[in-house]
Design a protein around this motif. Structure first.
Motif, PDB file in Angstrom:
ATOM      1  N   ARG A   1      47.232   3.774 -11.330  1.00  0.00           N
ATOM      2  CA  ARG A   1      47.503   4.371 -10.025  1.00  0.00           C
ATOM      3  C   ARG A   1      48.742   3.684  -9.473  1.00  0.00           C
ATOM      4  NH1 ARG A   1      45.115   3.218  -4.350  1.00  0.00           N
ATOM      5  NH2 ARG A   1      46.061   4.943  -3.187  1.00  0.00           N
ATOM      6  N   LEU A   2      49.708   4.478  -9.063  1.00  0.00           N
ATOM      7  CA  LEU A   2      50.930   3.934  -8.488  1.00  0.00           C
ATOM      8  C   LEU A   2      50.796   3.830  -6.978  1.00  0.00           C
ATOM      9  CD1 LEU A   2      53.645   5.937 -10.475  1.00  0.00           C
ATOM     10  CD2 LEU A   2      52.660   3.703 -11.004  1.00  0.00           C
ATOM     11  N   SER A   3      51.543   2.892  -6.403  1.00  0.00           N
ATOM     12  CA  SER A   3      51.589   2.754  -4.959  1.00  0.00           C
ATOM     13  C   SER A   3      53.043   2.839  -4.512  1.00  0.00           C
ATOM     14  CB  SER A   3      50.955   1.426  -4.527  1.00  0.00           C
ATOM     15  OG  SER A   3      51.678   0.343  -5.066  1.00  0.00           O
ATOM     16  N   ALA A   4      53.251   2.775  -3.207  1.00  0.00           N
ATOM     17  CA  ALA A   4      54.591   2.964  -2.644  1.00  0.00           C
ATOM     18  C   ALA A   4      55.601   1.952  -3.189  1.00  0.00           C
ATOM     19  CB  ALA A   4      54.530   2.881  -1.125  1.00  0.00           C
ATOM     20  N   GLY A   5      55.166   0.751  -3.554  1.00  0.00           N
ATOM     21  CA  GLY A   5      56.076  -0.276  -4.042  1.00  0.00           C
ATOM     22  C   GLY A   5      56.463  -0.131  -5.502  1.00  0.00           C
ATOM     23  N   ASP A   6      55.845   0.794  -6.212  1.00  0.00           N
ATOM     24  CA  ASP A   6      56.128   0.985  -7.635  1.00  0.00           C
ATOM     25  C   ASP A   6      57.340   1.899  -7.837  1.00  0.00           C
ATOM     26  OD1 ASP A   6      53.947  -0.526  -8.699  1.00  0.00           O
ATOM     27  OD2 ASP A   6      52.605   1.124  -8.179  1.00  0.00           O
ATOM     28  N   ASP A   7      57.905   1.849  -9.021  1.00  0.00           N
ATOM     29  CA  ASP A   7      58.968   2.776  -9.400  1.00  0.00           C
ATOM     30  C   ASP A   7      58.308   4.131  -9.644  1.00  0.00           C
ATOM     31  OD1 ASP A   7      61.022   4.247 -10.496  1.00  0.00           O
ATOM     32  OD2 ASP A   7      61.496   2.809 -12.077  1.00  0.00           O
ATOM     33  N   LEU A   8      58.671   5.108  -8.847  1.00  0.00           N
ATOM     34  CA  LEU A   8      58.046   6.426  -8.907  1.00  0.00           C
ATOM     35  C   LEU A   8      58.873   7.447  -9.685  1.00  0.00           C
ATOM     36  CD1 LEU A   8      56.880   6.683  -5.175  1.00  0.00           C
ATOM     37  CD2 LEU A   8      55.620   5.750  -7.129  1.00  0.00           C
TER      38      LEU A   8
ATOM     39  N   ASP B   1      58.406  27.174  -6.810  1.00  0.00           N
ATOM     40  CA  ASP B   1      59.787  27.093  -6.344  1.00  0.00           C
ATOM     41  C   ASP B   1      60.031  25.932  -5.377  1.00  0.00           C
ATOM     42  OD1 ASP B   1      58.461  28.066  -4.134  1.00  0.00           O
ATOM     43  OD2 ASP B   1      59.616  29.925  -3.984  1.00  0.00           O
ATOM     44  N   THR B   2      59.133  24.974  -5.341  1.00  0.00           N
ATOM     45  CA  THR B   2      59.288  23.809  -4.469  1.00  0.00           C
ATOM     46  C   THR B   2      60.560  23.057  -4.855  1.00  0.00           C
ATOM     47  OG1 THR B   2      56.883  23.628  -4.407  1.00  0.00           O
ATOM     48  CG2 THR B   2      58.148  21.732  -3.601  1.00  0.00           C
ATOM     49  N   PRO B   3      61.456  22.805  -3.884  1.00  0.00           N
ATOM     50  CA  PRO B   3      62.694  22.079  -4.200  1.00  0.00           C
ATOM     51  C   PRO B   3      62.411  20.659  -4.717  1.00  0.00           C
ATOM     52  CG  PRO B   3      62.850  23.147  -2.043  1.00  0.00           C
ATOM     53  CD  PRO B   3      61.411  23.250  -2.488  1.00  0.00           C
ATOM     54  N   ASP B   4      63.264  20.206  -5.626  1.00  0.00           N
ATOM     55  CA  ASP B   4      63.105  18.864  -6.211  1.00  0.00           C
ATOM     56  C   ASP B   4      63.037  17.789  -5.127  1.00  0.00           C
ATOM     57  OD1 ASP B   4      63.333  20.259  -8.574  1.00  0.00           O
ATOM     58  OD2 ASP B   4      65.160  19.235  -9.238  1.00  0.00           O
ATOM     59  N   GLU B   5      63.874  17.899  -4.097  1.00  0.00           N
ATOM     60  CA  GLU B   5      63.886  16.873  -3.048  1.00  0.00           C
ATOM     61  C   GLU B   5      62.555  16.838  -2.301  1.00  0.00           C
ATOM     62  OE1 GLU B   5      64.546  13.680  -1.065  1.00  0.00           O
ATOM     63  OE2 GLU B   5      65.821  14.350  -2.716  1.00  0.00           O
ATOM     64  N   THR B   6      61.938  17.977  -2.104  1.00  0.00           N
ATOM     65  CA  THR B   6      60.620  18.016  -1.459  1.00  0.00           C
ATOM     66  C   THR B   6      59.585  17.317  -2.341  1.00  0.00           C
ATOM     67  OG1 THR B   6      61.174  20.071  -0.316  1.00  0.00           O
ATOM     68  CG2 THR B   6      58.824  19.555  -0.547  1.00  0.00           C
ATOM     69  N   ILE B   7      59.642  17.574  -3.629  1.00  0.00           N
ATOM     70  CA  ILE B   7      58.716  16.914  -4.554  1.00  0.00           C
ATOM     71  C   ILE B   7      58.931  15.403  -4.515  1.00  0.00           C
ATOM     72  CG2 ILE B   7      58.059  16.653  -6.994  1.00  0.00           C
ATOM     73  CD1 ILE B   7      58.865  19.667  -7.295  1.00  0.00           C
ATOM     74  N   ARG B   8      60.180  14.958  -4.532  1.00  0.00           N
ATOM     75  CA  ARG B   8      60.469  13.512  -4.466  1.00  0.00           C
ATOM     76  C   ARG B   8      59.924  12.903  -3.174  1.00  0.00           C
ATOM     77  NH1 ARG B   8      65.389  15.494  -6.362  1.00  0.00           N
ATOM     78  NH2 ARG B   8      65.750  14.959  -8.539  1.00  0.00           N
ATOM     79  N   ARG B   9      60.209  13.537  -2.050  1.00  0.00           N
ATOM     80  CA  ARG B   9      59.788  13.015  -0.740  1.00  0.00           C
ATOM     81  C   ARG B   9      58.261  12.982  -0.637  1.00  0.00           C
ATOM     82  NH1 ARG B   9      62.254  16.493   2.133  1.00  0.00           N
ATOM     83  NH2 ARG B   9      60.498  17.888   2.452  1.00  0.00           N
TER      84      ARG B   9
ATOM     85  N   THR C   1      55.582   9.787  -0.278  1.00  0.00           N
ATOM     86  CA  THR C   1      54.606   9.703   0.809  1.00  0.00           C
ATOM     87  C   THR C   1      53.194   9.556   0.256  1.00  0.00           C
ATOM     88  OG1 THR C   1      56.008  11.019   2.279  1.00  0.00           O
ATOM     89  CG2 THR C   1      53.659  10.899   2.822  1.00  0.00           C
ATOM     90  N   LEU C   2      52.845  10.402  -0.716  1.00  0.00           N
ATOM     91  CA  LEU C   2      51.517  10.382  -1.313  1.00  0.00           C
ATOM     92  C   LEU C   2      51.200   9.003  -1.895  1.00  0.00           C
ATOM     93  CD1 LEU C   2      49.855  13.175  -3.272  1.00  0.00           C
ATOM     94  CD2 LEU C   2      49.980  10.957  -4.344  1.00  0.00           C
ATOM     95  N   ALA C   3      52.166   8.387  -2.566  1.00  0.00           N
ATOM     96  CA  ALA C   3      51.948   7.077  -3.197  1.00  0.00           C
ATOM     97  C   ALA C   3      51.633   5.993  -2.169  1.00  0.00           C
ATOM     98  CB  ALA C   3      53.172   6.676  -4.026  1.00  0.00           C
ATOM     99  N   GLY C   4      52.034   6.198  -0.931  1.00  0.00           N
ATOM    100  CA  GLY C   4      51.802   5.203   0.109  1.00  0.00           C
ATOM    101  C   GLY C   4      50.525   5.396   0.903  1.00  0.00           C
TER     102      GLY C   4
ATOM    103  N   CYS D   1      45.089   9.018  -0.860  1.00  0.00           N
ATOM    104  CA  CYS D   1      45.661   9.802  -1.953  1.00  0.00           C
ATOM    105  C   CYS D   1      45.827   8.921  -3.179  1.00  0.00           C
ATOM    106  CB  CYS D   1      47.035  10.360  -1.564  1.00  0.00           C
ATOM    107  SG  CYS D   1      46.977  11.550  -0.214  1.00  0.00           S
ATOM    108  N   GLY D   2      45.966   9.571  -4.313  1.00  0.00           N
ATOM    109  CA  GLY D   2      46.208   8.830  -5.545  1.00  0.00           C
ATOM    110  C   GLY D   2      47.284   9.513  -6.375  1.00  0.00           C
ATOM    111  N   LEU D   3      48.204   8.720  -6.866  1.00  0.00           N
ATOM    112  CA  LEU D   3      49.228   9.162  -7.808  1.00  0.00           C
ATOM    113  C   LEU D   3      48.977   8.386  -9.087  1.00  0.00           C
ATOM    114  CD1 LEU D   3      51.874  10.624  -8.580  1.00  0.00           C
ATOM    115  CD2 LEU D   3      53.108   8.703  -7.542  1.00  0.00           C
ATOM    116  N   PHE D   4      48.537   9.078 -10.119  1.00  0.00           N
ATOM    117  CA  PHE D   4      48.149   8.448 -11.374  1.00  0.00           C
ATOM    118  C   PHE D   4      49.123   8.829 -12.479  1.00  0.00           C
ATOM    119  CE2 PHE D   4      44.383   8.472  -8.843  1.00  0.00           C
ATOM    120  CZ  PHE D   4      43.694   7.321  -9.205  1.00  0.00           C
ATOM    121  N   ILE D   5      49.405   7.861 -13.353  1.00  0.00           N
ATOM    122  CA  ILE D   5      50.231   8.142 -14.521  1.00  0.00           C
ATOM    123  C   ILE D   5      49.518   7.666 -15.776  1.00  0.00           C
ATOM    124  CG2 ILE D   5      52.454   8.124 -13.335  1.00  0.00           C
ATOM    125  CD1 ILE D   5      52.863   5.247 -14.468  1.00  0.00           C
TER     126      ILE D   5
END
Length: 151
Positions: A8-15, A32-40, A44-47, A51-55
């Motif tokens: 699980r990644l957090s805001a401090g990790d390389d995303l 059709d979600t813009p790349d910048e929206t996905i990045r932003r 946010t989700l990682a912080g 929520c959880g961002l898993f790799i």
């Protein structure tokens, strides 16, 4: 199969790698979600603790990604939605998705969730037979209709 690690990644990790896989996923699934929206939104989700961002990682690279978000409701208390699950094509069929799903389930149990759901778009259902795939992971239809409204 090479050793696969789920984190699980957090805001401090390389995303960057997780974000790149999410962008690839969105393009392949014709969102059709813009790349910048996905990045932003990934940042946010990682912080967020809800929520959880898993790799999934193997051979020195990121081979899969998934997201999950908790919500609280009167009917069930804490529940969640797994919003995204993507594994590189060359790693599919090797149990990577199942390992990611198990990590997500552990994360949700630790936070008191009583259930979680996944939404399968018509394109993904038809193109990849995802209804059958998710049924194999233990998901089933309750017959509820989910309607959405953009804000």
């Amino acid at each position: 199969m090479n050793e696969v690690e789920i984190r699980r990644l957090s805001a401090g990790d390389d995303l960057a790698a997780a974000t790149a896989l999410l962008i690839r996923f969105f393009r392949e699934e014709q969102f059709d979600t813009p790349d910048e929206t996905i990045r932003r939104n990934t940042a946010t989700l990682a912080g967020l603790d809800t929520c959880g961002l898993f790799i999934a990682e193997a051979d020195g690279g990121t081979i899969g990604v998934a997201t999950v978000s908790l919500e609280f409701g009167v009917e069930f208390g804490w529940g969640a939605e797994m919003g995204d699950l993507y594994v590189l094509p060359e790693w599919r069929g090797k149990g990577v998705s199942r390992r990611i799903v198990l990590a997500i389930e552990q994360f949700l149990k630790e936070r008191g969730a009583s259930f979680y759901q996944v939404t399968v778009t018509p394109y993904a259902r038809d193109a990849h037979d995802l209804g059958k795939f998710y049924e194999g992971l233990g998901f089933g239809s309750e017959g509820r209709l989910i309607l959405a409204k953009a804000l």
